[in-house]
Write an enzyme that holds these catalytic residues in place. Structure first.
Site, PDB file in Angstrom:
ATOM      1  CG  HIS A 125      -0.385   0.319   2.503  1.00  0.00           C
ATOM      2  ND1 HIS A 125      -0.028  -0.644   3.423  1.00  0.00           N
ATOM      3  CD2 HIS A 125      -0.090   1.501   3.093  1.00  0.00           C
ATOM      4  CE1 HIS A 125       0.447  -0.074   4.510  1.00  0.00           C
ATOM      5  NE2 HIS A 125       0.425   1.234   4.330  1.00  0.00           N
ATOM      6  CG  ASP A 155       0.104  -3.980   2.919  1.00  0.00           C
ATOM      7  OD1 ASP A 155       0.135  -3.375   1.836  1.00  0.00           O
ATOM      8  OD2 ASP A 155       0.200  -3.404   4.025  1.00  0.00           O
ATOM      9  CB  SER A 229       3.283   1.790   6.049  1.00  0.00           C
ATOM     10  OG  SER A 229       2.116   1.943   6.795  1.00  0.00           O
ATOM     11  CG  LEU A 283      -8.580 -25.277  -0.210  1.00  0.00           C
ATOM     12  CD1 LEU A 283      -9.556 -25.449   0.953  1.00  0.00           C
ATOM     13  CD2 LEU A 283      -7.701 -26.509  -0.344  1.00  0.00           C
TER      14      LEU A 283
END
Length: 371
Positions: A125, A155, A229, A283
């Protein structure tokens, strides 16, 4: 940053280390018991000095003249000094600047150097909508940068600069050997680009958290602010145990930050370098968690099949409303648990699944698809 979640060999006698180990544990929140490599000579137990520093951090020096070993415990300043050179600040232009003055319409975040030839890991991000990327290293050098890899579910992203012999961060070994209460340090670029390489400290507040993420997260009370971040969460050995990703932002909520654990970082970056993207095994089913799982109550409730997406699952007769109890012999009650389990597999491999179909518990071999 999103909604209310902001995304940010010498040997020494064992008796000589007891006091040092106790002081380290008391001063940093680490455990007081560690398994150290040792040998017994003439009834005396000796411990490798390298084993001591590996387990506890810190540094040691042997003086052959005095035949003494001086051990210095790890502290926060030494950890910051060790890790900061591998932490970078990332700045660029948002794709949509609106009516803002383009000279000042900038976004920034943090990254961690993981390869000496210019490979940097950060949050997806951070660089998702960023152009004209520039990286500034801890020593003040500026580099034009390129986003090369990007994975929204984890992320995580990779950024590349043209440089060599860069200082790299040491990622903690997996599975992570950490526990709640350990002292941790976060390093990043909070609020303003001029505040790059800011360090904060706290403890590891929780593990295996499932908060708006595809995988489990680490929780910390170390201050993580906008711009942190993509920066590292570091233990007292100077190892990166996580990449800071997000925090809760709400009136009355304090010190609630989250980091992507080192094992997920290694899983994703290994796929980046080997395949060019994350070859995520699935799956081939759309699944729904029970009410208990959704609100965080411990439960053994199965997952409910909502849609069948892969031909492999369709051939096995799996249909909407079937209940999924186990994958590879392990019980799964949440999507995050399933995602963590599937990190060990690649698309095309087979896995055993236990389902309730038409009221009967059945076990089938399901071929995984890329998801």
């Amino acid at each position: 940053m999103r909604s209310s979640m902001l995304r940010v060999c010498s040997f020494i006698a064992i008796g000589a280390i007891i006091a040092a180990g106790t002081a380290w544990a008391a001063g940093t929140g680490g455990t007081g018991t560690h398994a150290l490599s040792a040998t017994k000579i003439n009834g005396e137990v000796y411990v490798k000095a390298s084993s001591l520093t590996s387990a506890l951090g810190g540094t040691g020096t042997f003086d052959s003249k005095t035949n003494t070993y001086a051990y210095t415990t790890a502290d926060i300043p030494s950890v910051i000094k060790k890790v900061s050179p591998s932490v970078v600040a990332i700045i660029g232009k948002p794709k949509d600047v609106g009516s803002a003055d383009p000279r000042y319409a900038l976004a920034h975040g943090t990254g961690v150097i993981i390869r000496a030839d210019g490979w940097i890991v950060t949050n997806a991000h951070v660089v998702e909508d960023m152009t004209n990327l520039v990286v500034v290293t801890a020593d003040g050098k500026k580099y034009d940068a390129e986003r090369t890899h990007y994975d929204e579910p984890s992320d995580l992203a990779l950024v590349k600069i043209k440089a060599t012999k860069l200082p790299i961060a040491k990622l903690a070994a997996t599975p992570l050997n950490v526990q709640v209460g350990e002292t941790v340090v976060a390093i990043g670029t909070p609020v303003s680009f001029s505040l790059r390489n800011t360090a904060t400290s706290g403890i590891l507040s929780g593990m295996n958290r499932s908060i708006s993420s595809a995988y489990k997260l680490l929780q910390t009370d170390a201050a993580i602010n906008p711009g942190n971040s993509g920066g590292p969460l570091v233990n007292m050995k100077g190892e990166v145990i996580g990449i800071n990703s997000l925090k809760f932002v709400e009136v009355g909520v304090d010190n609630l930050g989250f980091s992507i654990p080192a094992d997920t970082v290694q899983y994703v970056t290994n796929h980046f370098f080997k395949y060019g993207h994350v070859k995520r095994a699935s799956l081939g089913l759309s699944l729904e968690e029970s009410w208990s799982a959704l609100i965080g109550i411990p439960t053994s409730d199965p997952l409910t099949v909502k849609t069948v997406q892969s031909a492999s699952a369709q051939k096995l007769g799996i249909k909407n409303g079937d209940l999924l109890y186990k994958v590879a012999g392990k019980q799964v009650s949440t999507i995050v648990e399933l995602n963590e389990l599937l990190k060990a597999y690649l698309p095309g491999q087979q896995v055993e699944v236990m389902l309730q179909m038409d009221g009967d518990l059945v076990t089938k071999k399901l071929t995984l698809v890329e998801g």
